[in-house]
Design an enzyme around this catalytic site. Structure first.
Site, PDB file in Angstrom:
ATOM      1  N   GLU A  92       0.527  -1.251  -0.022  1.00  0.00           N
ATOM      2  CA  GLU A  92       0.123  -0.068   0.139  1.00  0.00           C
ATOM      3  C   GLU A  92       0.861   1.248  -0.148  1.00  0.00           C
ATOM      4  O   GLU A  92       1.967   1.121   0.395  1.00  0.00           O
ATOM      5  CB  GLU A  92      -0.937   0.149   1.136  1.00  0.00           C
ATOM      6  CG  GLU A  92      -2.261  -0.472   1.097  1.00  0.00           C
ATOM      7  CD  GLU A  92      -3.399  -0.504   2.155  1.00  0.00           C
ATOM      8  OE1 GLU A  92      -2.916   0.303   3.015  1.00  0.00           O
ATOM      9  OE2 GLU A  92      -4.492  -0.867   1.841  1.00  0.00           O
TER      10      GLU A  92
ATOM     11  N   HIS B 273      -9.732  10.955   2.934  1.00  0.00           N
ATOM     12  CA  HIS B 273      -9.100   9.866   1.833  1.00  0.00           C
ATOM     13  C   HIS B 273      -9.345  10.521   0.278  1.00  0.00           C
ATOM     14  O   HIS B 273     -10.195  11.065   0.183  1.00  0.00           O
ATOM     15  CB  HIS B 273     -10.003   8.616   2.074  1.00  0.00           C
ATOM     16  CG  HIS B 273      -9.562   7.421   1.208  1.00  0.00           C
ATOM     17  ND1 HIS B 273      -9.523   7.495  -0.324  1.00  0.00           N
ATOM     18  CD2 HIS B 273      -8.972   6.327   1.733  1.00  0.00           C
ATOM     19  CE1 HIS B 273      -8.922   5.933  -0.492  1.00  0.00           C
ATOM     20  NE2 HIS B 273      -8.639   5.352   0.540  1.00  0.00           N
TER      21      HIS B 273
ATOM     22  N   ARG C 168      -1.157  10.045   1.978  1.00  0.00           N
ATOM     23  CA  ARG C 168      -2.509  10.443   1.586  1.00  0.00           C
ATOM     24  C   ARG C 168      -2.957  11.949   1.501  1.00  0.00           C
ATOM     25  O   ARG C 168      -3.675  12.269   0.595  1.00  0.00           O
ATOM     26  CB  ARG C 168      -3.291   9.958   2.815  1.00  0.00           C
ATOM     27  CG  ARG C 168      -3.764   8.393   2.470  1.00  0.00           C
ATOM     28  CD  ARG C 168      -5.098   7.935   3.528  1.00  0.00           C
ATOM     29  NE  ARG C 168      -5.141   6.742   2.986  1.00  0.00           N
ATOM     30  CZ  ARG C 168      -5.658   5.938   3.870  1.00  0.00           C
ATOM     31  NH1 ARG C 168      -6.067   6.327   4.942  1.00  0.00           N
ATOM     32  NH2 ARG C 168      -5.930   4.588   3.578  1.00  0.00           N
TER      33      ARG C 168
ATOM     34  N   HIS D 247     -12.048  10.674   6.345  1.00  0.00           N
ATOM     35  CA  HIS D 247     -11.804   9.208   6.397  1.00  0.00           C
ATOM     36  C   HIS D 247     -11.708   8.676   7.876  1.00  0.00           C
ATOM     37  O   HIS D 247     -11.986   7.750   8.307  1.00  0.00           O
ATOM     38  CB  HIS D 247     -10.861   8.882   5.371  1.00  0.00           C
ATOM     39  CG  HIS D 247     -10.721   7.414   5.138  1.00  0.00           C
ATOM     40  ND1 HIS D 247     -11.520   6.700   4.953  1.00  0.00           N
ATOM     41  CD2 HIS D 247      -9.736   6.520   5.392  1.00  0.00           C
ATOM     42  CE1 HIS D 247     -11.222   5.140   4.698  1.00  0.00           C
ATOM     43  NE2 HIS D 247     -10.010   5.268   5.048  1.00  0.00           N
TER      44      HIS D 247
ATOM     45  N   ARG E 216      -1.968   9.453   9.431  1.00  0.00           N
ATOM     46  CA  ARG E 216      -1.912   8.084   9.609  1.00  0.00           C
ATOM     47  C   ARG E 216      -1.422   7.300   8.331  1.00  0.00           C
ATOM     48  O   ARG E 216      -1.814   7.577   7.121  1.00  0.00           O
ATOM     49  CB  ARG E 216      -3.461   7.435   9.908  1.00  0.00           C
ATOM     50  CG  ARG E 216      -3.380   5.971   9.824  1.00  0.00           C
ATOM     51  CD  ARG E 216      -4.922   5.524  10.040  1.00  0.00           C
ATOM     52  NE  ARG E 216      -5.593   5.890   8.566  1.00  0.00           N
ATOM     53  CZ  ARG E 216      -6.259   4.898   7.878  1.00  0.00           C
ATOM     54  NH1 ARG E 216      -6.320   3.829   8.395  1.00  0.00           N
ATOM     55  NH2 ARG E 216      -6.778   5.163   6.925  1.00  0.00           N
TER      56      ARG E 216
HETATM   57  C1  LIG Z   1     -14.278   2.779   4.267  1.00  0.00           C
HETATM   58  C2  LIG Z   1     -13.137   2.350   5.372  1.00  0.00           C
HETATM   59  C3  LIG Z   1     -12.103   1.856   4.966  1.00  0.00           C
HETATM   60  C4  LIG Z   1     -11.260   1.415   5.914  1.00  0.00           C
HETATM   61  N1  LIG Z   1     -10.097   0.766   5.365  1.00  0.00           N
HETATM   62  C5  LIG Z   1      -9.127   0.633   6.609  1.00  0.00           C
HETATM   63  C6  LIG Z   1      -7.924  -0.421   6.156  1.00  0.00           C
HETATM   64  O1  LIG Z   1      -7.994  -1.114   5.032  1.00  0.00           O
HETATM   65  N2  LIG Z   1      -7.080  -0.756   7.093  1.00  0.00           N
HETATM   66  C7  LIG Z   1      -7.148   0.175   8.243  1.00  0.00           C
HETATM   67  O2  LIG Z   1      -6.242   0.085   9.170  1.00  0.00           O
HETATM   68  N3  LIG Z   1      -8.288   1.020   8.407  1.00  0.00           N
HETATM   69  C8  LIG Z   1      -9.270   1.222   7.491  1.00  0.00           C
HETATM   70  N4  LIG Z   1     -10.060   2.160   8.020  1.00  0.00           N
HETATM   71  C9  LIG Z   1      -9.887   2.746   9.434  1.00  0.00           C
HETATM   72  C10 LIG Z   1     -10.727   1.791  10.356  1.00  0.00           C
HETATM   73  O3  LIG Z   1     -11.351   0.908   9.692  1.00  0.00           O
HETATM   74  C11 LIG Z   1     -11.137   2.309  11.497  1.00  0.00           C
HETATM   75  O4  LIG Z   1     -10.389   3.375  12.005  1.00  0.00           O
HETATM   76  C12 LIG Z   1     -11.101   1.190  12.617  1.00  0.00           C
HETATM   77  O5  LIG Z   1     -11.836   0.156  12.333  1.00  0.00           O
HETATM   78  C13 LIG Z   1     -11.868   1.838  13.790  1.00  0.00           C
HETATM   79  O6  LIG Z   1     -12.243   0.733  14.454  1.00  0.00           O
HETATM   80  P1  LIG Z   1     -13.007   1.100  15.951  1.00  0.00           P
HETATM   81  O7  LIG Z   1     -13.372  -0.162  16.604  1.00  0.00           O
HETATM   82  O8  LIG Z   1     -12.264   2.159  16.672  1.00  0.00           O
HETATM   83  O9  LIG Z   1     -14.286   1.815  15.566  1.00  0.00           O
HETATM   84  P2  LIG Z   1     -15.575   1.206  14.768  1.00  0.00           P
HETATM   85  O10 LIG Z   1     -15.244  -0.060  14.167  1.00  0.00           O
HETATM   86  O11 LIG Z   1     -15.974   2.442  13.714  1.00  0.00           O
HETATM   87  O12 LIG Z   1     -16.631   0.731  15.744  1.00  0.00           O
HETATM   88  C14 LIG Z   1     -17.258   1.912  16.552  1.00  0.00           C
HETATM   89  C15 LIG Z   1     -18.404   1.028  17.195  1.00  0.00           C
HETATM   90  O13 LIG Z   1     -18.809   2.189  18.280  1.00  0.00           O
HETATM   91  C16 LIG Z   1     -20.245   2.178  18.107  1.00  0.00           C
HETATM   92  N5  LIG Z   1     -20.883   3.709  18.346  1.00  0.00           N
HETATM   93  C17 LIG Z   1     -20.416   4.821  18.000  1.00  0.00           C
HETATM   94  N6  LIG Z   1     -20.647   5.967  18.926  1.00  0.00           N
HETATM   95  C18 LIG Z   1     -21.448   5.232  19.836  1.00  0.00           C
HETATM   96  C19 LIG Z   1     -22.131   5.642  20.891  1.00  0.00           C
HETATM   97  N7  LIG Z   1     -22.196   7.034  21.368  1.00  0.00           N
HETATM   98  N8  LIG Z   1     -22.751   4.658  21.813  1.00  0.00           N
HETATM   99  C20 LIG Z   1     -22.834   3.363  21.415  1.00  0.00           C
HETATM  100  N9  LIG Z   1     -22.144   2.914  20.270  1.00  0.00           N
HETATM  101  C21 LIG Z   1     -21.469   3.655  19.668  1.00  0.00           C
HETATM  102  C22 LIG Z   1     -20.593   1.970  16.614  1.00  0.00           C
HETATM  103  O14 LIG Z   1     -21.948   1.621  16.265  1.00  0.00           O
HETATM  104  C23 LIG Z   1     -19.373   0.858  16.377  1.00  0.00           C
HETATM  105  O15 LIG Z   1     -20.317  -0.478  16.866  1.00  0.00           O
HETATM  106  C24 LIG Z   1     -11.159   2.218   6.945  1.00  0.00           C
HETATM  107  C25 LIG Z   1     -12.220   3.135   7.348  1.00  0.00           C
HETATM  108  C26 LIG Z   1     -13.574   3.233   6.431  1.00  0.00           C
HETATM  109  C27 LIG Z   1     -14.641   4.160   6.898  1.00  0.00           C
END
Ligand SMILES: Cc1cc2nc3c(=O)[nH]c(=O)nc-3n(C[C@H](O)[C@H](O)[C@H](O)COP(=O)(O)OP(=O)(O)OC[C@H]3O[C@@H](n4cnc5c(N)ncnc54)[C@H](O)[C@@H]3O)c2cc1C
Length: 537
Positions: free
Chosen positions: A120, A239, A285, A344, A379
């Site tokens: 990447e 992004h 990026r 993003h 990042r």
């Molecule tokens: C389209 C896309 C592609 C990506 N591709 C990559 C990749 O290939 N590689 C990489 O490293 N990163 C990638 N990222 C970034 C990465 O996906 C995220 O940074 C990472 O998944 C975040 O994980 P998390 O568990 O912190 O949050 P999330 O996976 O977003 O989970 C958050 C959770 O909190 C819940 N929530 C939010 N607010 C509240 C609230 N107030 N009360 C109760 N629940 C709540 C949501 O419903 C969800 O369940 C990508 C992001 C996107 C959007």
């Protein structure tokens, strides 16, 4: 969840808010300790984790090393990466990949049966672990959801939004929740001394974003409102290649496409990134995002061209992107894909130490809602899933190794019983303001306007969700206003270069952001009284 069971419930459980990679991984790692996981959306939905396409960075190849991975991370972060944190992150990557394999994630294998590694942008080696090309996130969340549902120590509460943290003299005392589908419902409070925020990012504060609606910065807001220190909120990664087919959120054309040789062209067919950076499409990026933004602003449009690099192999190698294009009426094997930058990833977040502890006793934060120092001002692609897994594991270890605090017994009445209806269009206006005034290219005047508007919304609105959105937006705008330089993902057209005076991370609070707004208001009032005074010092 029935209110009758949980109204003002007191629990010895660890409470985890969020069911993306960080939340579920932490819950699984804590087993058999009892954990309650709260998710705004049903499991598997409303989490950026499930949408990740590229994969997870891990230096698994023989020719690669944790040191090289850390060096790439530091280079991407424009001077603000904590080098020790970056190295530790890279070193822990192989163990977390092993964990994910054990939880059932079917990472792609090479012909020898080893985990296959992709390349990447801005990674100096092939080190991206993926699933069926671009299905990593979906596969990870499917496996973790399945594991969590089959773990008796994990209690799941789906469809509830955490809208306030409760604190007392001993730190965290509980959390206030409300049904996500009924803003007039009575809030529910859970008393706990051990709470993990894993609520993801803030992309949905912007009109153009790749993030799900649940990524509206609510977790960051409730921590800030409880007094937590917030780090680097101004650093929002855009992004460069969101697919412009009129959808909200915009589907993403993964960076891996450019890794496979897809190029960026304008409507004249010119590869505009060649003139902007020696690595052209594989530049960091922020540089690619500004290149795409500039072509669109100049009226030449921007397109991702995978016709030569992938052609008919597109559908097989990148099924998710392919499906998004086809749904939008574009055949990416035969046509260039229209793209634009979209919010993003948030490098900033709740400031945490190496154990994931925030500045509030009893409050941990992991995943995108946290700011560990690993990403600095920008990042490196595929480091966020890694960071979510690494810190989720560390938080679980820290909580498991800490003495159990006595339960929070006396919960004062919840602070926010009343919730007004969301004023029509308010959240859309806020999102538009963030895109136009706090977006890819910023300037002091626009940021000052945004700070004052957001502070007024944060102060005045009776709608709790809108107030929480405005809280996080205010922190982003106020810190962007204060950082009078350009660094990483933060670009100021009025301060277009890096300044050594700003070679430091931002550590701030909601009170400080409100003070900046107040000073700007005084300055604006002063300007009306004395038109000679032109700028806020
Ligand atoms: C389209 C896309 C592609 C990506 N591709 C990559 C990749 O290939 N590689 C990489 O490293 N990163 C990638 N990222 C970034 C990465 O996906 C995220 O940074 C990472 O998944 C975040 O994980 P998390 O568990 O912190 O949050 P999330 O996976 O977003 O989970 C958050 C959770 O909190 C819940 N929530 C939010 N607010 C509240 C609230 N107030 N009360 C109760 N629940 C709540 C949501 O419903 C969800 O369940 C990508 C992001 C996107 C959007």
């Amino acid at each position: 969840m029935r209110n009758t069971i949980y109204d003002h419930a007191i629990t010895d459980d660890v409470i985890i808010v969020g069911a993306g990679l960080a939340g579920l991984f932490c819950a699984l790692k804590l087993a058999p300790r009892r954990v309650t996981v709260i998710s705004a959306a049903p499991l598997g939905h409303g989490a950026s984790s499930a949408w990740a396409q590229g994969g997870i960075a891990a230096a698994l190849a023989e020719a690669d090393s944790a040191e090289a991975h850390a060096a790439d991370t530091v280079a991407a972060g424009a001077g603000l990466v904590d080098e020790e944190i970056a190295l530790a992150l890279a070193r822990e990557a192989p163990a977390r990949i092993e964990d994910l394999l054990r939880y059932g994630v079917p990472f792609d294998r090479d012909v020898e049966g080893k985990v296959a590694l992709g390349r990447e942008a801005a990674h100096s080696a092939r080190r991206i672990v993926h699933v069926r090309g671009d299905m990593a996130g979906q596969a990870i969340i499917a496996a973790l959801t399945n594991a969590a549902r089959n773990t008796p120590s994990i209690r799941l509460i789906e469809g509830f939004v955490a809208e306030a943290l409760l604190t007392d003299a001993n730190g965290i005392a509980g959390v206030q929740l409300r049904r996500g589908d009924d803003i007039s419902a009575e809030p529910v409070t859970l008393a706990t001394r051990t709470l993990v925020l894993a609520t993801g990012g803030i992309g949905h504060l912007y009109a153009a974003t790749t993030n799900p609606q649940e990524a509206s910065g609510l977790g960051l807001a409730i921590a800030a409102r409880a007094g937590a220190v917030i780090a680097d909120p101004e650093f929002v990664q855009f992004h460069p290649t969101a697919i412009m087919v009129g959808r909200d959120p915009a589907p993403l054309a993964t960076e891996a496409l450019r890794g496979e040789g897809a190029t960026l062209i304008n409507c004249k067919g010119e590869r505009f990134m060649l003139a902007r950076h020696r690595e052209a499409e594989l530049a960091p990026r922020d540089i690619v995002a500004r290149g795409v933004f500039a072509e669109i602003a100049a009226g030449r449009g921007a397109f991702l061209d995978a016709r030569t690099a992938l052609g008919t192999r597109f559908a097989d190698k990148f099924p998710t992107v392919h499906a998004s294009c086809i749904a939008g009426g574009i055949d990416p094997a035969a046509q260039p894909i229209p793209v634009a930058p979209a919010a993003h990833y948030h490098m900033g977040g709740i400031a945490v130490d190496a154990r994931g502890r925030s500045s509030i006793t009893g409050l941990w934060a992991g995943g995108e809602v946290a700011s560990t120092g690993a990403h600095g001002a920008n990042r490196l692609a595929s480091n966020s899933l890694l960071e979510a897994a690494v810190y989720a594991a560390r938080i679980a270890e820290d909580i498991a190794g800490s003495a159990r605090p006595s339960p929070a017994r006396a919960l004062a009445g919840p602070p926010n019983l009343h919730n007004c209806a969301m004023p029509a269009l308010s959240s859309e206006n806020l999102r538009r303001l963030m895109s136009s005034h706090v977006g890819v290219i910023r300037n002091g005047d626009h940021l000052a306007q945004a700070v004052r508007t957001l502070a007024a919304v944060e102060h005045d609105t009776g709608n709790i969700a809108l107030r929480n959105m405005a809280t996080t937006a205010l922190l982003v705008a106020a810190s962007a206003f204060s950082r009078c330089e350009s660094r990483g993902a933060h670009f100021r057209s009025d301060h277009p270069t890096e300044e050594s005076a700003f070679l430091r991370r931002t550590m701030t609070t909601l009170d400080e952001a409100r003070e900046i707004a107040e000073r700007l208001n005084q300055d604006a009032r002063g300007r009306v009284a004395d038109p000679g005074v032109r700028s806020f010092a």
